[in-house]
Scaffold this motif. Sequence first.
Motif, short mmCIF file in Angstrom:
data_model
loop_
_atom_site.label_atom_id
_atom_site.label_comp_id
_atom_site.label_asym_id
_atom_site.label_seq_id
_atom_site.Cartn_x
_atom_site.Cartn_y
_atom_site.Cartn_z
N SER A 1 -3.63 -20.27 10.95
CA SER A 1 -2.87 -20.32 9.71
C SER A 1 -2.86 -18.96 9.01
O SER A 1 -1.82 -18.49 8.53
N GLU A 2 -4.03 -18.32 8.96
CA GLU A 2 -4.15 -17.03 8.27
C GLU A 2 -3.37 -15.93 8.98
O GLU A 2 -2.88 -15.00 8.33
N GLN A 3 -3.27 -16.04 10.29
CA GLN A 3 -2.52 -15.03 11.05
C GLN A 3 -1.08 -14.93 10.52
O GLN A 3 -0.50 -13.85 10.49
N LYS A 4 -0.54 -16.06 10.07
CA LYS A 4 0.83 -16.08 9.54
C LYS A 4 0.89 -15.63 8.08
O LYS A 4 1.95 -15.30 7.58
N GLN A 5 -0.27 -15.65 7.40
CA GLN A 5 -0.30 -15.29 5.98
C GLN A 5 -0.60 -13.82 5.73
O GLN A 5 -0.43 -13.33 4.62
N ILE A 6 -1.10 -13.13 6.76
CA ILE A 6 -1.41 -11.70 6.60
C ILE A 6 -0.12 -10.93 6.40
O ILE A 6 0.80 -11.00 7.22
N GLN A 7 -0.06 -10.19 5.31
CA GLN A 7 1.16 -9.46 4.95
C GLN A 7 1.11 -8.05 5.51
O GLN A 7 0.12 -7.33 5.30
N PRO A 8 2.15 -7.63 6.23
CA PRO A 8 2.15 -6.28 6.81
C PRO A 8 2.20 -5.21 5.73
O PRO A 8 2.75 -5.42 4.64
N TYR A 9 1.62 -4.08 6.03
CA TYR A 9 1.69 -2.90 5.16
C TYR A 9 1.71 -1.67 6.05
O TYR A 9 1.28 -1.72 7.21
N GLY A 10 2.21 -0.58 5.51
CA GLY A 10 2.24 0.65 6.29
C GLY A 10 3.29 0.64 7.37
O GLY A 10 4.29 -0.08 7.31
N GLN A 11 3.04 1.42 8.41
CA GLN A 11 3.96 1.54 9.54
C GLN A 11 3.13 1.70 10.82
O GLN A 11 1.96 2.04 10.77
N THR A 12 3.77 1.44 11.96
CA THR A 12 3.04 1.56 13.22
C THR A 12 3.54 2.75 14.02
O THR A 12 4.73 3.09 13.98
N VAL A 13 2.62 3.37 14.75
CA VAL A 13 2.96 4.43 15.69
C VAL A 13 2.36 4.05 17.04
O VAL A 13 1.33 3.37 17.11
N MET A 14 2.99 4.46 18.10
CA MET A 14 2.52 4.12 19.44
C MET A 14 1.55 5.18 19.94
O MET A 14 1.86 6.37 19.96
N VAL A 15 0.37 4.73 20.32
CA VAL A 15 -0.66 5.61 20.89
C VAL A 15 -1.20 4.93 22.14
O VAL A 15 -1.71 3.81 22.06
N ASP A 16 -1.08 5.58 23.27
CA ASP A 16 -1.55 5.01 24.55
C ASP A 16 -0.99 3.61 24.79
O ASP A 16 -1.69 2.72 25.29
N GLY A 17 0.26 3.41 24.40
CA GLY A 17 0.91 2.13 24.64
C GLY A 17 0.52 1.02 23.69
O GLY A 17 0.92 -0.12 23.87
N LYS A 18 -0.27 1.35 22.65
CA LYS A 18 -0.70 0.36 21.66
C LYS A 18 -0.19 0.77 20.28
O LYS A 18 0.07 1.94 20.01
N LYS A 19 -0.11 -0.22 19.38
CA LYS A 19 0.36 0.04 18.03
C LYS A 19 -0.81 0.37 17.11
O LYS A 19 -1.77 -0.40 17.02
N MET A 20 -0.73 1.53 16.46
CA MET A 20 -1.73 1.91 15.47
C MET A 20 -1.08 1.90 14.10
O MET A 20 0.00 2.46 13.91
N ASN A 21 -1.73 1.25 13.15
CA ASN A 21 -1.16 1.11 11.81
C ASN A 21 -1.57 2.27 10.91
O ASN A 21 -2.74 2.67 10.89
N VAL A 22 -0.60 2.80 10.18
CA VAL A 22 -0.84 3.93 9.28
C VAL A 22 -0.12 3.66 7.96
O VAL A 22 1.04 3.27 7.95
N LEU A 23 -0.83 3.86 6.86
CA LEU A 23 -0.23 3.71 5.53
C LEU A 23 -0.04 5.09 4.93
O LEU A 23 -0.97 5.91 4.93
N ILE A 24 1.15 5.36 4.40
CA ILE A 24 1.43 6.64 3.75
C ILE A 24 1.93 6.37 2.34
O ILE A 24 2.89 5.62 2.14
N GLN A 25 1.25 6.97 1.36
CA GLN A 25 1.67 6.85 -0.04
C GLN A 25 1.59 8.22 -0.71
O GLN A 25 0.76 9.05 -0.35
N GLY A 26 2.45 8.40 -1.72
CA GLY A 26 2.47 9.68 -2.43
C GLY A 26 3.38 10.67 -1.73
O GLY A 26 3.73 10.51 -0.56
N SER A 27 3.75 11.71 -2.45
CA SER A 27 4.67 12.69 -1.88
C SER A 27 4.33 14.11 -2.29
O SER A 27 5.20 14.95 -2.49
N GLY A 28 3.04 14.41 -2.45
CA GLY A 28 2.62 15.76 -2.81
C GLY A 28 2.85 16.73 -1.68
O GLY A 28 3.12 16.34 -0.53
#
Length: 313
Positions: free
Chosen positions: A36-63
């Motif tokens: 049930s919780e798997q469906k409730q987890i809200q995505p954040y950030g963006q994913t990049v492909m590393v070695d064929g796997k998805k790595m999640n990265v959050l970017i905020q701010g614009s300095g």
Amino acid sequence: MRKLLKFMLIAIATIALLIVIFVATVYTVNVVASNSEQKQIQPYGQTVMVDGKKMNVLIQGSGTQTIVLLPGFGTAAPALDFQPLIAQLSPYYRVVVVEPFGYGLSDVTDKPRTVEQITNEIHAALSQLKIRKYVLMGHSIAGIYGLDYVNKYPKEVIAFAGIDTSFPTQPTDVMDTQTLSLLQTSGFYRFIVKLNPAQIMTPNVDESTKQQIKMITLKNMMNANIQSEAQLLPTNFKSVQSLQFPQNLPVIFFLVQNDPEIKDWIPQHEAQIQSSKYAKIVPLEGTHYLHYTQSKTIAADLRDFLNGIHLHF
């Protein structure tokens, strides 16, 4: 005697049956709740492909300057865990939170969690995002990975900032991952959390975010990557004992003022920067998770430190 023996056997059988029912119930509740919780987890950030796997990265701010944040060992949802610090840094910097494999919303990989593997993957993610110059900032065990990282990529890292970071000769043991894994798969970890919610540490964020952290913690606890990293702790610490921070790399440590567990906590960090041309230690009141309670001070002192770099080089 026969009646007594019969009564005892019935009592033992009843107790055994109740234990089986209890264990089965705890397990079943955990399976149903996890799905049930798997469906409730809200995505954040963006994913990049590393070695064929998805790595999640959050970017905020614009300095104009970029700060890359790395988590401490076992931090379930780094991008959410760092929220108080991100809030203080993002008005002035572009803040990038990397969630290594097995952490946050990133995939689990089958590669062993060696220092070399972890730092290579982090660098690959940043390269995918075309992030070339940045301050590397990390909590706890990120002091070990960061030490390797700044020596590998000296042309990219313009400064290192540690939040109560580990040092290479720090006493470290292999963790008992089997017991923790059994607690997770059996559902008893969820049961323990239900009885004592304080088992899951969260920063001072809204209840919705705390709930997300809880669900991601229950999802990620003792996954294959966390287990591998736990088992390799002594090896990983030993692997960087010959390394030092480059002389010309600015380094700032934010450290617990009176660490109750590790002897000479501050002197050990002073030794790490004794050859640095521009370095500073900021002792702070609080616990190991200084970014929970001292984010405002950390951000302000980091800004002053970074602003002073050009005066020293």
